[in-house]
Design a protein around this motif. Sequence first.
Motif, mmCIF file in Angstrom:
data_model
loop_
_atom_site.group_PDB
_atom_site.id
_atom_site.type_symbol
_atom_site.label_atom_id
_atom_site.label_comp_id
_atom_site.label_asym_id
_atom_site.label_seq_id
_atom_site.Cartn_x
_atom_site.Cartn_y
_atom_site.Cartn_z
ATOM 1 N N ILE A 1 7.519 -21.066 -24.165
ATOM 2 C CA ILE A 1 6.850 -20.269 -22.811
ATOM 3 C C ILE A 1 8.104 -19.683 -22.126
ATOM 4 C CG2 ILE A 1 5.682 -20.497 -20.641
ATOM 5 C CD1 ILE A 1 3.981 -22.518 -21.884
ATOM 6 N N GLY A 2 9.083 -20.574 -21.834
ATOM 7 C CA GLY A 2 10.252 -20.247 -21.098
ATOM 8 C C GLY A 2 11.101 -19.307 -21.601
ATOM 9 N N PRO A 3 11.454 -19.528 -22.790
ATOM 10 C CA PRO A 3 12.394 -18.315 -23.679
ATOM 11 C C PRO A 3 11.653 -17.089 -23.680
ATOM 12 C CG PRO A 3 12.760 -20.613 -24.603
ATOM 13 C CD PRO A 3 11.451 -20.655 -23.599
ATOM 14 N N ALA A 4 10.301 -17.039 -23.948
ATOM 15 C CA ALA A 4 9.503 -15.899 -24.011
ATOM 16 C C ALA A 4 9.724 -14.880 -23.177
ATOM 17 C CB ALA A 4 8.186 -16.227 -24.283
ATOM 18 N N LEU A 5 9.840 -15.404 -21.617
ATOM 19 C CA LEU A 5 9.961 -14.719 -20.910
ATOM 20 C C LEU A 5 11.536 -13.607 -20.801
ATOM 21 C CD1 LEU A 5 8.702 -16.881 -17.985
ATOM 22 C CD2 LEU A 5 7.613 -15.060 -19.258
ATOM 23 N N ARG A 6 12.257 -14.196 -21.590
ATOM 24 C CA ARG A 6 13.894 -13.480 -21.362
ATOM 25 C C ARG A 6 13.761 -12.987 -22.650
ATOM 26 N NH1 ARG A 6 14.509 -19.198 -19.695
ATOM 27 N NH2 ARG A 6 15.196 -19.621 -21.736
ATOM 28 N N ARG A 7 13.129 -12.875 -23.680
ATOM 29 C CA ARG A 7 13.107 -12.064 -24.982
ATOM 30 C C ARG A 7 12.637 -10.677 -24.355
ATOM 31 N NH1 ARG A 7 12.205 -14.736 -29.829
ATOM 32 N NH2 ARG A 7 10.969 -13.108 -30.513
ATOM 33 N N ALA B 1 3.076 -8.039 -19.297
ATOM 34 C CA ALA B 1 4.395 -7.399 -18.986
ATOM 35 C C ALA B 1 4.639 -7.192 -17.477
ATOM 36 C CB ALA B 1 4.202 -6.182 -19.716
ATOM 37 N N ARG B 2 3.654 -6.957 -16.751
ATOM 38 C CA ARG B 2 4.116 -6.994 -15.408
ATOM 39 C C ARG B 2 4.328 -8.345 -14.539
ATOM 40 N NH1 ARG B 2 2.075 -2.466 -12.836
ATOM 41 N NH2 ARG B 2 3.262 -3.110 -11.018
ATOM 42 N N LEU B 3 3.671 -9.424 -15.008
ATOM 43 C CA LEU B 3 4.029 -10.780 -14.369
ATOM 44 C C LEU B 3 5.349 -11.195 -15.001
ATOM 45 C CD1 LEU B 3 0.220 -11.849 -14.429
ATOM 46 C CD2 LEU B 3 1.678 -11.313 -12.199
ATOM 47 N N ARG B 4 5.918 -10.865 -16.030
ATOM 48 C CA ARG B 4 7.015 -11.598 -16.580
ATOM 49 C C ARG B 4 8.447 -11.244 -15.654
ATOM 50 N NH1 ARG B 4 9.401 -9.109 -20.420
ATOM 51 N NH2 ARG B 4 10.319 -10.758 -21.877
ATOM 52 N N GLY B 5 8.280 -10.424 -14.785
ATOM 53 C CA GLY B 5 9.523 -10.117 -13.836
ATOM 54 C C GLY B 5 9.160 -10.617 -12.359
ATOM 55 N N ALA B 6 7.978 -11.569 -12.443
ATOM 56 C CA ALA B 6 7.438 -11.925 -11.144
ATOM 57 C C ALA B 6 8.601 -13.315 -10.693
ATOM 58 C CB ALA B 6 6.204 -12.694 -11.243
ATOM 59 N N SER B 7 8.672 -13.438 -9.483
ATOM 60 C CA SER B 7 9.623 -14.492 -8.911
ATOM 61 C C SER B 7 9.151 -15.780 -9.357
ATOM 62 C CB SER B 7 9.732 -14.367 -7.400
ATOM 63 O OG SER B 7 8.495 -14.406 -6.773
ATOM 64 N N ASN B 8 7.809 -16.021 -9.321
ATOM 65 C CA ASN B 8 7.269 -17.263 -9.897
ATOM 66 C C ASN B 8 7.112 -17.368 -11.291
ATOM 67 O OD1 ASN B 8 5.899 -19.715 -10.449
ATOM 68 N ND2 ASN B 8 4.425 -19.484 -8.492
ATOM 69 N N PRO B 9 7.892 -18.024 -12.231
ATOM 70 C CA PRO B 9 7.710 -18.114 -13.446
ATOM 71 C C PRO B 9 6.418 -18.389 -14.254
ATOM 72 C CG PRO B 9 8.917 -19.820 -12.966
ATOM 73 C CD PRO B 9 8.827 -19.266 -11.902
ATOM 74 N N LEU B 10 5.520 -19.030 -13.325
ATOM 75 C CA LEU B 10 4.262 -19.581 -13.794
ATOM 76 C C LEU B 10 3.095 -18.721 -13.756
ATOM 77 C CD1 LEU B 10 3.970 -22.811 -11.535
ATOM 78 C CD2 LEU B 10 4.653 -22.865 -13.999
ATOM 79 N N TRP B 11 3.570 -17.310 -13.373
ATOM 80 C CA TRP B 11 2.244 -16.419 -13.167
ATOM 81 C C TRP B 11 2.046 -15.857 -14.601
ATOM 82 C CZ3 TRP B 11 -1.270 -15.872 -9.870
ATOM 83 C CH2 TRP B 11 -1.096 -16.007 -8.597
ATOM 84 N N PRO B 12 2.962 -15.651 -15.423
ATOM 85 C CA PRO B 12 2.426 -15.166 -16.838
ATOM 86 C C PRO B 12 1.830 -16.331 -17.505
ATOM 87 C CG PRO B 12 4.961 -14.679 -16.596
ATOM 88 C CD PRO B 12 4.326 -15.727 -15.300
ATOM 89 N N ASP C 1 9.039 -7.761 -29.209
ATOM 90 C CA ASP C 1 7.985 -8.703 -29.580
ATOM 91 C C ASP C 1 6.693 -8.032 -29.810
ATOM 92 O OD1 ASP C 1 9.745 -10.907 -29.540
ATOM 93 O OD2 ASP C 1 9.243 -11.474 -27.690
ATOM 94 N N VAL C 2 6.459 -7.067 -28.915
ATOM 95 C CA VAL C 2 4.976 -6.454 -29.065
ATOM 96 C C VAL C 2 5.209 -5.400 -30.334
ATOM 97 C CG1 VAL C 2 3.762 -4.342 -28.014
ATOM 98 C CG2 VAL C 2 4.716 -6.262 -26.500
#
Length: 243
Positions: A185-191, A28-39, A196-197
């Motif tokens: 993976i990509g769309p999951a970061l915008r959900r 949850a914390r890493l979803r907002g990171a500038s690098n989308p690879l971190w999650p 989802d939880v």
Amino acid sequence: LLDEKQEMLFNSYAFIFCFLPIVLVGYARLRGASNPLWPSIWLALASLFYYAWWKPEFLLLLLFSVTVNFAFGKLIIDGSLSRAQSRGVLAAGIIFNLSLLGYFKYAGFFVANVDNVFGAHWTVPSIILPIGISFITFQKIAFLVDAHRGLVRNFTLLNYAFFVTFFPQLIAGPITHHSEIMPQIGPALRRDFAADVAVGLSIFVVGLFKKVVMADSLAVYADAGYAVVQAGHVLDAASAWIT
């Protein structure tokens, strides 16, 4: 609470009260990171930790297998191979994976039978079966087949490691396809993460009920029947059906 001598089953205290909450909070914390690879990096590292929980030495085997299969996939996808050459690499990858599986699952069985038939007096050291090796093996084979068929997109080492090691299906399946998982993976970061939880925990609770309340309760009767057979006795028809 944390017993390192046991694998981390989904109904264990270690998984429910430690591992899963930490993974969810970190994700949850890493979803907002500038690098989308971190999650993806976080989930891949968490999955490797999860696999190493029971026997850390098996992590080396998993990493070795992932590296070799990534190389096979790279050859098939980026190697500008002819169709026949691609089939050859695919065959080599399948042989590699089945050889690993065969050694851990069937080496002792094979040696024991050869010894019984031919009196060869072969010995094989005690082999501990890595958890989930069957599911992991066929997941990697399915990936190589998809790569040969041209169905793999967004192929990187991180994505491949995430795909192979993702902990919810690592030790018990199901076997999934790269083309099914990676586009999520990509769309999951915008959900909506909270939604989802909520859905995921609802499904998890239903599964936990089936496992702990239903399956474990019925296992008492099944185990009793198998114990009778193991002791050399014969079950009557009714007892066999109950078992």
